[in-house]
Write a protein that holds these residues in place. Structure first.
Motif, short mmCIF file in Angstrom:
data_model
loop_
_atom_site.label_atom_id
_atom_site.label_comp_id
_atom_site.label_asym_id
_atom_site.label_seq_id
_atom_site.Cartn_x
_atom_site.Cartn_y
_atom_site.Cartn_z
N MET A 101 -26.62 0.49 -35.07
CA MET A 101 -25.46 0.24 -35.66
C MET A 101 -24.86 -0.92 -35.17
SD MET A 101 -27.81 0.82 -38.28
CE MET A 101 -26.33 0.39 -39.71
N ASN A 102 -24.52 -0.31 -34.11
CA ASN A 102 -23.41 -0.95 -33.82
C ASN A 102 -23.34 -1.82 -32.09
OD1 ASN A 102 -21.68 0.45 -35.31
ND2 ASN A 102 -22.25 2.38 -34.18
N PHE A 103 -24.97 -1.91 -32.10
CA PHE A 103 -25.16 -2.87 -30.58
C PHE A 103 -25.35 -3.83 -30.91
CE2 PHE A 103 -28.08 -3.96 -27.20
CZ PHE A 103 -27.96 -4.00 -26.58
N PHE A 104 -25.48 -4.71 -31.84
CA PHE A 104 -25.52 -6.17 -31.56
C PHE A 104 -24.87 -6.29 -33.14
CE2 PHE A 104 -30.36 -6.03 -30.86
CZ PHE A 104 -29.70 -6.93 -29.94
N PRO A 105 -23.34 -7.56 -32.50
CA PRO A 105 -23.07 -7.55 -33.20
C PRO A 105 -22.88 -8.61 -35.00
CG PRO A 105 -22.19 -8.83 -31.39
CD PRO A 105 -23.25 -7.60 -31.38
N GLU A 106 -22.59 -8.51 -35.90
CA GLU A 106 -23.22 -8.58 -36.92
C GLU A 106 -23.49 -10.28 -37.15
OE1 GLU A 106 -21.84 -8.72 -41.46
OE2 GLU A 106 -20.59 -7.73 -40.93
N GLN A 107 -22.98 -11.56 -36.36
CA GLN A 107 -22.87 -12.85 -36.66
C GLN A 107 -23.75 -13.09 -35.59
OE1 GLN A 107 -20.09 -11.04 -35.41
NE2 GLN A 107 -19.43 -11.74 -33.47
#
Length: 576
Positions: free
Chosen positions: A248-254
């Protein structure tokens, strides 16, 4: 007075059945030839008739073999009654009849054997032959192994593996050995802890590239794509499957775009990446080195399952504005070791997409550069996810499933020498083995506590053990620079809690704790302090004191204290 039926009449009237051929009523071939010498029968015509009759026999046998049961010797049961009346001569056994009929070359029988071998399933073991009478005298009553495709034994090959300290070991492996299998073999030979974080590294010093092999990759196959100066390294990598532990926190949302609507859950995120029918896109700005030139350009890059593309017009992702930079199929992604020095990269966070056919040339390397280490890790992980998909997740799950099967023995498997140790009690006149696990653990704690609180030697005596005992620990790396300690941390994975201890370069009496937290490396100085004539070590200006560095590491592995996180993994170098 009884009429004997000759072989010629039998052939002309009706095609025989398998029982007629194999049974006692079928005369030997040599008898048939001798009986027709007086009648002056054309032998060639007789052989043509025999070929025709045996061809019909083959079709009848193939239809009957599915329904007729087999006996132990592989022959069909013979239930046809004997013809009453005297026989012209004693009938030999079927084995003798086969041997006597061998000199006559029957084309139909050869064709039957060839077609039987052609349609035989290659994966079946040796099975009973239902028609041994149609085989030669030297043929066994089971199907010959020569008729099956030969199972080639896996070839062996020597592979040389280097460790971080420069030592090496030559290991003989099979051609089908995977990277995971070789790592487990090296763990066993080196007597170190197997915590499923050991990896095999493909290292190209002349190109300044390296990557961790995936667990399923064949070592011999990878070595065939390496140049003469390239080598394998045996190293820890705690961040190899960090994405699956915290997706969940690996890839930035953008940075990620989905082709279908996602509910944002962890399971949905994993499914979108691992499902080959989904089309996730990784996008963002990267510095791209032009092929054949020394210049770098900052471009908007998009990574898809079909390949890596750059936009020729800003951040547009229209098909007419996308240009293919690299293909994922026959390539692998590497990290740059010294990008700034060797390739004039704008930052130290470089990566490279290298085609498998490239060995020593740098012209076809697609060199990229990210702004920070977290961005580089995201791009490299996305490349592996889109290239291998579910296979990568299976590599991550195999150790987890094996650990569950070994429960309650879920602790890391240690070497044979460590497993052979037992707890002993020497408090009495004779020693005894402590069999109770709780008592053994209590004895170990008492011994460790008594060792740490024993009196310290005076100033005129030799150097206290608190100053030297830590040098035998794997997490202590001695006199290395700050840059070298950061390089080791990066190589073994930027995960929270990864640490090492080293001598301080600025203060000869102090030490430095190098710790990774949130993919950033921080340094904490460990200073000595005096209290009641004794020397202690502290991280927080004397608020918490420790008699030696081993006690300090043990404490911060259980308590966060003034550190941003607990000490979890230590950097280790194993001599092969």
């Amino acid at each position: 007075g009884n009429k004997v039926l000759c072989p010629e009449d039998k052939v002309e009237q009706t095609p025989p059945s398998p029982r007629d051929v194999a049974g006692p009523e079928f005369p030997a071939q040599s008898d048939r030839i001798s009986s027709h010498q007086e009648d002056d029968v054309d032998l060639e015509a007789l052989m043509n008739d025999m070929n025709t009759s045996l061809e019909s026999l083959y079709s009848a046998c193939s239809m009957q073999s599915d329904t007729v049961p087999l006996l132990q010797n592989g022959q069909h049961p013979r239930s046809q009654p004997r013809t009453p009346g005297p026989q012209p001569q004693p009938q030999p056994s079927p084995r003798q009849r086969v041997q006597r009929s061998q000199p006559v070359h029957i084309t139909a029988v050869r064709r039957l054997q060839e077609e039987d071998q052609q349609f035989r399933t290659s994966s079946l073991p040796a099975i009973p032959n239902p028609f041994p009478e149609l085989c030669g005298p030297g043929s066994p009553p089971v199907l010959a192994t020569g008729s099956l495709p030969p199972s080639q034994a896996a070839a062996k090959q020597d592979v040389k593996v280097f460790s971080e300290d420069g030592t090496s070991k030559v290991v003989e492996i099979l051609s089908d050995m995977t990277a995971r299998d070789l790592c487990q073999l090296l763990v066993y030979k080196s007597h170190c802890v197997d915590d499923n974080s050991w990896t095999l590294v493909e290292h190209h010093p002349h190109l300044g590239l390296e990557r961790c092999l995936e667990d399923h990759e064949l070592v011999v196959q990878v070595e065939s794509t390496m140049g003469s100066e390239s080598k394998f390294l045996f190293r820890k990598n705690y961040a190899k499957y960090e994405f699956f532990k915290n997706p969940m926190n690996f890839f930035p949302e953008q940075m990620v775009t989905w082709c279908q609507q996602s509910n944002g859950s962890q399971a949905q995120l994993l499914q979108n990446f691992l499902n080959s029918s989904s089309c996730p896109e990784i996008q963002g700005f990267l510095h791209v080195k032009e092929l054949g030139k020394k210049s770098w350009k900052k471009l908007y890059v998009c990574l898809r399952r079909s390949g890596l593309y750059c936009s020729t017009k800003g951040t547009s992702k229209e098909p007419r504005h996308l240009q293919l930079l690299a293909d994922l199929e026959d390539s692998n992604i590497f990290s740059l070791i010294a990008g700034k020095k060797q390739y004039s990269a704008p930052t130290d966070h470089g990566l490279c997409i290298k085609p498998n056919k490239v060995r020593n040339e740098t012209k076809e390397l697609r060199l990229l550069c990210a702004e920070d280490e977290q961005t580089r890790t995201c791009w490299m992980t996305a490349f592996r996810l889109l290239k291998y998909g579910m296979l990568l997740y299976q590599n991550y799950r195999i150790p987890q499933q094996r650990k569950a099967l070994l429960s309650p023995f879920s602790t890391p498997v240690r070497s044979v020498s460590e497993n052979s140790l037992v707890a002993m009690d020497f408090s009495g006149q004779t020693g005894r083995v402590i069999e109770n696990p709780a008592e053994a653990q209590s004895a170990a704690l008492e011994e460790g506590h008594a060792w740490r609180v024993r009196p310290r030697p005076g100033p005129l005596q030799r150097l206290p053990p608190g100053w030297v005992i830590h040098r035998t620990q794997h997490w202590f790396h001695g006199r290395i620079s700050r840059e070298e300690s950061h390089r080791i941390i990066k190589q073994q994975g930027l995960v929270d809690g990864l640490f090492l201890l080293r001598d301080s370069q600025s203060n000869p009496k102090a030490f430095v704790l190098t710790l990774c937290h949130h993919q950033k490396i921080k340094n904490f100085q460990i200073l000595p302090c005096e209290d009641d004539g004794q020397t202690f070590f502290t991280l927080d200006d004397g608020n918490t004191k420790f008699s030696d560095l081993i006690q300090l590491v043990d404490f911060y592995q259980l308590n966060k204290g003034v550190l941003p996180c607990k000490l979890k993994h230590h950097c280790i170098r194993v001599a092969l």
